[in-house]
Write a protein that holds these residues in place. Sequence first.
Motif, PDB file in Angstrom:
ATOM      1  N   ASP A   1       4.917   7.099   2.207  1.00 31.07           N
ATOM      2  CA  ASP A   1       5.401   5.777   1.788  1.00 31.07           C
ATOM      3  C   ASP A   1       6.131   5.061   2.922  1.00 31.07           C
ATOM      4  N   LEU A   2       5.394   4.745   3.976  1.00 30.38           N
ATOM      5  CA  LEU A   2       5.994   4.125   5.157  1.00 30.38           C
ATOM      6  C   LEU A   2       6.662   2.794   4.855  1.00 30.38           C
TER       7      LEU A   2
ATOM      8  N   THR B   1      -2.356   9.580  12.085  1.00 37.26           N
ATOM      9  CA  THR B   1      -3.353   8.886  11.281  1.00 37.26           C
ATOM     10  C   THR B   1      -2.718   8.261  10.046  1.00 37.26           C
ATOM     11  N   LEU B   2      -3.042   6.999   9.811  1.00 33.85           N
ATOM     12  CA  LEU B   2      -2.551   6.318   8.602  1.00 33.85           C
ATOM     13  C   LEU B   2      -3.603   6.413   7.514  1.00 33.85           C
ATOM     14  N   ARG B   3      -3.220   6.947   6.351  1.00 40.69           N
ATOM     15  CA  ARG B   3      -4.142   7.013   5.226  1.00 40.69           C
ATOM     16  C   ARG B   3      -3.458   6.429   3.992  1.00 40.69           C
ATOM     17  N   PHE B   4      -4.250   6.176   2.973  1.00 43.93           N
ATOM     18  CA  PHE B   4      -3.747   5.463   1.797  1.00 43.93           C
ATOM     19  C   PHE B   4      -4.085   6.222   0.523  1.00 43.93           C
ATOM     20  N   GLU B   5      -3.146   6.208  -0.394  1.00 45.84           N
ATOM     21  CA  GLU B   5      -3.343   6.810  -1.719  1.00 45.84           C
ATOM     22  C   GLU B   5      -3.066   5.757  -2.778  1.00 45.84           C
ATOM     23  N   ASP B   6      -3.723   5.922  -3.935  1.00 50.10           N
ATOM     24  CA  ASP B   6      -3.547   4.967  -5.048  1.00 50.10           C
ATOM     25  C   ASP B   6      -2.165   5.144  -5.681  1.00 50.10           C
TER      26      ASP B   6
ATOM     27  N   PRO C   1       0.837  -1.210   0.000  1.00 53.72           N
ATOM     28  CA  PRO C   1       0.000   0.000   0.000  1.00 53.72           C
ATOM     29  C   PRO C   1       0.870   1.258   0.000  1.00 53.72           C
ATOM     30  N   ASN C   2       0.348   2.316  -0.581  1.00 54.90           N
ATOM     31  CA  ASN C   2       1.010   3.611  -0.490  1.00 54.90           C
ATOM     32  C   ASN C   2       0.491   4.267   0.791  1.00 54.90           C
ATOM     33  N   ALA C   3       1.174   3.963   1.890  1.00 53.77           N
ATOM     34  CA  ALA C   3       0.712   4.374   3.210  1.00 53.77           C
ATOM     35  C   ALA C   3       1.392   5.661   3.652  1.00 53.77           C
ATOM     36  N   ILE C   4       0.597   6.617   4.076  1.00 55.21           N
ATOM     37  CA  ILE C   4       1.093   7.916   4.522  1.00 55.21           C
ATOM     38  C   ILE C   4       0.627   8.147   5.958  1.00 55.21           C
TER      39      ILE C   4
END
Length: 217
Positions: free
Chosen positions: A103-104, A212-217, A80-83
């Motif tokens: 990008d964790l 907060t962990l969020r995700f991008e495509d 995942p592209n995790a931010i």
Amino acid sequence: MTASKNKAFGIVMFVSLLALLSSGCSSLFEAETLETEKNNGSAVITQTSVELFKGDGAKFQPFLGPMSGAFKLSYEGNKPNAIMDIDIWQNGKKVASAGSIGDLFFHSDAKMSREVEVIISIDTFFIEGQDTFNTIKVSTKNDSGSSTATFTIPWDKKLTARGLIYHSEPRTFTADEPVYLWGMQATSNNVISAADLSPESLSGLERALIFTLRFED
């Protein structure tokens, strides 16, 4: 036992049984959903708390301070592209951003790391004649190395009481919606109430820093 007491006892037992069945079905449904997501290639992420100052780690507490914590994030499925966002909350609402780490799960090698350890330390300092500031240090470590980022934000000097908010037990979630990972709350009345990272609990906080962990495509 009278007939009325027997009937009441039977109703209590029936309601208790329904509650147990409902809890079991809910847990089973959640596990099946996570397994389905993983089989479809979607990332399934597990967060595990890390005890920073256990054993020999106690020697680092004077350097990191009491407002410190750590956890590990690992995933299965597609990367995942995790931010991770650092958000400022006031009166139960997000009001500003203090920074982000993108990008964790980045890995410099061909083989991507599926696990990252995150260490957070928040230190408050005073400058005479100026506002109070919070210095937020975030260190990330995986198989290919480690990095550290520092963020500095103004902080109201009236917020003298502080406390950590975190998950002590492992939890698993899918990479589709933002997830609250860790936080620090603060109050101006020297009273800290018990809190967790649920939306209901966060809505009652006077001031907080929420990771907060969020995700991008």
